[in-house]
Scaffold this motif. Structure first.
Motif, PDB file in Angstrom:
ATOM      1  N   TYR A  64       1.017  -1.264  -0.042  1.00 39.72           N
ATOM      2  CA  TYR A  64      -0.032   0.083   0.070  1.00 39.72           C
ATOM      3  C   TYR A  64       0.868   1.095   0.122  1.00 39.72           C
ATOM      4  O   TYR A  64       0.624   2.223  -0.782  1.00 39.72           O
ATOM      5  N   LEU A  65       1.874   1.194   0.722  1.00 41.46           N
ATOM      6  CA  LEU A  65       2.843   2.579   0.816  1.00 41.46           C
ATOM      7  C   LEU A  65       3.563   2.631  -0.330  1.00 41.46           C
ATOM      8  O   LEU A  65       3.476   3.781  -0.899  1.00 41.46           O
ATOM      9  N   LEU A  66       4.089   1.681  -1.096  1.00 38.74           N
ATOM     10  CA  LEU A  66       4.632   1.663  -2.247  1.00 38.74           C
ATOM     11  C   LEU A  66       3.824   2.395  -3.557  1.00 38.74           C
ATOM     12  O   LEU A  66       4.101   3.071  -4.135  1.00 38.74           O
ATOM     13  N   THR A  67       2.457   1.822  -3.227  1.00 37.53           N
ATOM     14  CA  THR A  67       1.288   2.049  -4.168  1.00 37.53           C
ATOM     15  C   THR A  67       1.052   3.796  -4.264  1.00 37.53           C
ATOM     16  O   THR A  67       1.002   4.327  -5.131  1.00 37.53           O
ATOM     17  N   ARG A  68       0.901   4.128  -3.010  1.00 35.42           N
ATOM     18  CA  ARG A  68       0.970   5.687  -2.710  1.00 35.42           C
ATOM     19  C   ARG A  68       2.099   6.389  -3.075  1.00 35.42           C
ATOM     20  O   ARG A  68       1.826   7.622  -3.499  1.00 35.42           O
ATOM     21  N   THR A  69       3.144   5.962  -2.985  1.00 37.55           N
ATOM     22  CA  THR A  69       4.606   6.306  -3.290  1.00 37.55           C
ATOM     23  C   THR A  69       4.488   6.689  -4.880  1.00 37.55           C
ATOM     24  O   THR A  69       5.128   7.538  -5.161  1.00 37.55           O
ATOM     25  N   LEU A  70       4.280   5.669  -5.645  1.00 32.70           N
ATOM     26  CA  LEU A  70       4.552   5.599  -6.979  1.00 32.70           C
ATOM     27  C   LEU A  70       3.473   5.933  -7.899  1.00 32.70           C
ATOM     28  O   LEU A  70       3.727   6.257  -9.049  1.00 32.70           O
ATOM     29  N   GLN A  71       2.109   6.113  -7.316  1.00 33.25           N
ATOM     30  CA  GLN A  71       1.078   6.388  -8.292  1.00 33.25           C
ATOM     31  C   GLN A  71       1.220   7.856  -8.752  1.00 33.25           C
ATOM     32  O   GLN A  71       1.315   8.688  -7.947  1.00 33.25           O
ATOM     33  N   SER A  72       1.116   8.023  -9.896  1.00 35.61           N
ATOM     34  CA  SER A  72       0.945   9.313 -10.682  1.00 35.61           C
ATOM     35  C   SER A  72       0.337   9.576 -11.979  1.00 35.61           C
ATOM     36  O   SER A  72      -0.369   8.405 -12.419  1.00 35.61           O
ATOM     37  N   ASP A  73       0.355  10.555 -12.454  1.00 35.99           N
ATOM     38  CA  ASP A  73      -0.295  10.769 -13.777  1.00 35.99           C
ATOM     39  C   ASP A  73       0.081   9.983 -14.885  1.00 35.99           C
ATOM     40  O   ASP A  73      -0.326   9.659 -15.837  1.00 35.99           O
ATOM     41  N   VAL A  74       1.664   9.444 -14.585  1.00 37.19           N
ATOM     42  CA  VAL A  74       2.442   8.897 -15.800  1.00 37.19           C
ATOM     43  C   VAL A  74       2.830   7.378 -15.216  1.00 37.19           C
ATOM     44  O   VAL A  74       3.675   6.973 -15.922  1.00 37.19           O
ATOM     45  N   THR A  75       2.121   7.041 -14.281  1.00 41.61           N
ATOM     46  CA  THR A  75       2.370   5.626 -13.612  1.00 41.61           C
ATOM     47  C   THR A  75       1.324   4.876 -13.524  1.00 41.61           C
ATOM     48  O   THR A  75       0.088   5.245 -13.035  1.00 41.61           O
ATOM     49  N   SER A  76       1.211   3.473 -13.622  1.00 43.29           N
ATOM     50  CA  SER A  76      -0.146   2.557 -13.552  1.00 43.29           C
ATOM     51  C   SER A  76       0.696   1.559 -12.470  1.00 43.29           C
ATOM     52  O   SER A  76       1.677   0.768 -12.937  1.00 43.29           O
ATOM     53  N   VAL A  77       0.213   1.461 -11.320  1.00 38.30           N
ATOM     54  CA  VAL A  77       0.964   0.524 -10.493  1.00 38.30           C
ATOM     55  C   VAL A  77      -0.053  -0.524  -9.879  1.00 38.30           C
ATOM     56  O   VAL A  77      -1.200  -0.416  -9.733  1.00 38.30           O
ATOM     57  N   VAL A  78       0.549  -1.882  -9.954  1.00 36.81           N
ATOM     58  CA  VAL A  78      -0.144  -2.904  -9.745  1.00 36.81           C
ATOM     59  C   VAL A  78       0.526  -3.943  -8.695  1.00 36.81           C
ATOM     60  O   VAL A  78       1.957  -4.003  -8.715  1.00 36.81           O
ATOM     61  N   THR A  79      -0.004  -4.257  -7.725  1.00 40.96           N
ATOM     62  CA  THR A  79       0.590  -4.962  -6.635  1.00 40.96           C
ATOM     63  C   THR A  79       0.150  -6.714  -6.361  1.00 40.96           C
ATOM     64  O   THR A  79      -1.080  -6.730  -6.681  1.00 40.96           O
ATOM     65  N   VAL A  80       1.126  -7.306  -5.991  1.00 41.59           N
ATOM     66  CA  VAL A  80       0.705  -8.913  -5.931  1.00 41.59           C
ATOM     67  C   VAL A  80       1.505  -9.398  -4.670  1.00 41.59           C
ATOM     68  O   VAL A  80       2.433  -8.999  -4.296  1.00 41.59           O
ATOM     69  N   PRO A  81       0.918 -10.546  -4.109  1.00 39.42           N
ATOM     70  CA  PRO A  81       1.491 -10.954  -2.643  1.00 39.42           C
ATOM     71  C   PRO A  81       2.141 -12.248  -2.801  1.00 39.42           C
ATOM     72  O   PRO A  81       3.133 -12.503  -1.806  1.00 39.42           O
ATOM     73  N   PRO A  96      10.313   6.708   1.281  1.00 37.24           N
ATOM     74  CA  PRO A  96       9.613   7.091   0.272  1.00 37.24           C
ATOM     75  C   PRO A  96      10.338   7.826  -1.000  1.00 37.24           C
ATOM     76  O   PRO A  96      10.456   7.570  -2.227  1.00 37.24           O
ATOM     77  N   SER A  97      11.063   8.820  -0.405  1.00 32.04           N
ATOM     78  CA  SER A  97      11.971   9.628  -1.314  1.00 32.04           C
ATOM     79  C   SER A  97      12.824   8.763  -2.331  1.00 32.04           C
ATOM     80  O   SER A  97      13.093   8.944  -3.133  1.00 32.04           O
ATOM     81  N   ASP A  98      13.451   7.766  -1.511  1.00 38.45           N
ATOM     82  CA  ASP A  98      14.490   6.983  -2.227  1.00 38.45           C
ATOM     83  C   ASP A  98      13.746   6.217  -3.267  1.00 38.45           C
ATOM     84  O   ASP A  98      14.363   5.929  -4.375  1.00 38.45           O
ATOM     85  N   ILE A  99      12.566   5.664  -3.118  1.00 38.03           N
ATOM     86  CA  ILE A  99      11.975   4.664  -3.963  1.00 38.03           C
ATOM     87  C   ILE A  99      11.424   5.513  -5.249  1.00 38.03           C
ATOM     88  O   ILE A  99      11.551   5.167  -6.383  1.00 38.03           O
ATOM     89  N   ARG A 100      11.032   6.780  -4.958  1.00 34.51           N
ATOM     90  CA  ARG A 100      10.500   7.734  -6.210  1.00 34.51           C
ATOM     91  C   ARG A 100      11.803   8.027  -6.928  1.00 34.51           C
ATOM     92  O   ARG A 100      11.979   8.135  -8.215  1.00 34.51           O
ATOM     93  N   ARG A 101      12.786   8.368  -6.291  1.00 34.43           N
ATOM     94  CA  ARG A 101      14.213   8.791  -7.115  1.00 34.43           C
ATOM     95  C   ARG A 101      14.480   7.566  -8.195  1.00 34.43           C
ATOM     96  O   ARG A 101      14.917   7.702  -9.205  1.00 34.43           O
ATOM     97  N   LEU A 102      14.873   6.478  -7.500  1.00 34.06           N
ATOM     98  CA  LEU A 102      14.980   5.258  -8.309  1.00 34.06           C
ATOM     99  C   LEU A 102      14.069   4.911  -9.319  1.00 34.06           C
ATOM    100  O   LEU A 102      14.573   4.429 -10.430  1.00 34.06           O
ATOM    101  N   ALA A 103      12.879   4.914  -9.113  1.00 30.16           N
ATOM    102  CA  ALA A 103      11.933   4.657  -9.730  1.00 30.16           C
ATOM    103  C   ALA A 103      12.045   5.652 -11.044  1.00 30.16           C
ATOM    104  O   ALA A 103      11.629   5.410 -12.326  1.00 30.16           O
ATOM    105  N   GLY A 104      12.107   6.888 -10.892  1.00 34.74           N
ATOM    106  CA  GLY A 104      12.014   8.171 -11.628  1.00 34.74           C
ATOM    107  C   GLY A 104      13.403   7.754 -12.683  1.00 34.74           C
ATOM    108  O   GLY A 104      13.202   7.903 -13.911  1.00 34.74           O
ATOM    109  N   GLN A 105      14.377   7.448 -12.189  1.00 34.96           N
ATOM    110  CA  GLN A 105      15.698   7.123 -12.734  1.00 34.96           C
ATOM    111  C   GLN A 105      15.541   6.177 -13.892  1.00 34.96           C
ATOM    112  O   GLN A 105      15.866   5.939 -14.866  1.00 34.96           O
ATOM    113  N   ALA A 106      14.906   4.995 -13.313  1.00 39.17           N
ATOM    114  CA  ALA A 106      14.680   3.672 -14.002  1.00 39.17           C
ATOM    115  C   ALA A 106      13.953   3.743 -15.360  1.00 39.17           C
ATOM    116  O   ALA A 106      14.226   3.103 -16.035  1.00 39.17           O
ATOM    117  N   MET A 107      13.018   4.461 -15.114  1.00 34.52           N
ATOM    118  CA  MET A 107      12.049   4.557 -16.136  1.00 34.52           C
ATOM    119  C   MET A 107      12.073   5.638 -16.961  1.00 34.52           C
ATOM    120  O   MET A 107      11.293   5.928 -18.023  1.00 34.52           O
TER     121      MET A 107
END
Length: 239
Positions: free
Chosen positions: A30-47, A122-133
């Motif tokens: 849930y935290l990662l979804t809230r952190t990464l969801q934006s106008d230009v991303t679509s987030v799916v989570t699985v257990p 969360p800021s680390d996750i956003r930075r890494l995701a933005g760079q990777a994509m």
């Protein structure tokens, strides 16, 4: 597809980036979804890994956050190889509570793009995701990072002195386990977060979910200190 910032078109070549998250903890998903969801991303989570494989077979993903411990007895090397074969463009960010052994890390390093230990901000996750994509500044400008909040000469949001009681639970990014319901006394609040006093020894990096009547919030503890033997003071940044 076109995207806009403050009413101005910023790019007409972005496509929505697809992010897949595999983690054992529903709180972290849930935290990662809230952190990464934006106008230009679509987030799916699985257990679990089976659901992750099914998701990739159904639709290739741009980015895959993989909790190493969620693989259980599955071979990590074989799993990453399968993902790369199913979706060659997928960037893989591996998350783990402990570093793998040297030999295992060398094997995984050839297939994963980033390794990030838990706990993380969360800021680390956003930075890494933005760079990777390759989303660059237009993705990153949407957010105010924890570091900016703590170091700016003037806060973006002024804190308003408040006196209220909230109920909250605490979880850690390392294990995702939650505490029983706790109470805290809010001493100040802003749209970006709040400060409070509580009898529970929360620490920086803890995740909190709290409510006041029908109002629900999620946040991360950015700092805390012991006031006396029974009281702790903490700052919470909303996510």
């Amino acid at each position: 597809m076109k995207f806009y910032k403050n009413g101005t078109e910023i790019a007409d070549h972005f496509s929505v980036k697809k992010i897949l998250i595999l983690d054992r903890s529903p709180f972290i998903r849930y935290l990662l979804t809230r952190t990464l969801q934006s106008d230009v991303t679509s987030v799916v989570t699985v257990p679990n890994i089976d659901r992750a494989v099914a998701a990739v077979r159904e639709e290739p993903q741009d980015l895959f956050f993989l909790d190493m411990q969620a693989l259980h007895n599955a071979s990590m090397g074989d799993t990453l190889k399968s993902f790369k074969e199913l979706s060659p463009r997928t960037k893989i960010i591996m998350m783990a509570e402990t570093y793998p052994g040297d030999q295992e890390f060398r094997q995984l390093d050839e297939m994963m793009d980033v390794f990030i230990p838990k706990p993380f901000f969360p800021s680390d996750i956003r930075r890494l995701a933005g760079q990777a994509m390759g989303l660059g500044q237009y993705y990153w400008d949407r957010f105010e990072t924890l570091e900016e909040t703590k170091t700016s000469p003037k806060r973006r949001w002024e804190r308003i002195p408040t006196k209220e009681t909230i109920h909250f639970t605490v979880s850690t990014l390392q294990r995702g386990d939650e505490s029983a319901s706790l109470t805290g006394d809010v001493i100040n609040r802003s749209p970006a977060g709040l400060g409070m006093l509580t009898g529970f020894p929360i620490v920086a990096g803890n995740l909190v979910m709290f409510s006041n009547g029908s109002e629900l919030h999620e946040g991360i503890v950015t700092w805390s200190r012991k006031v006396d033997d029974t009281t702790y003071s903490a700052g919470i940044f909303f996510v």
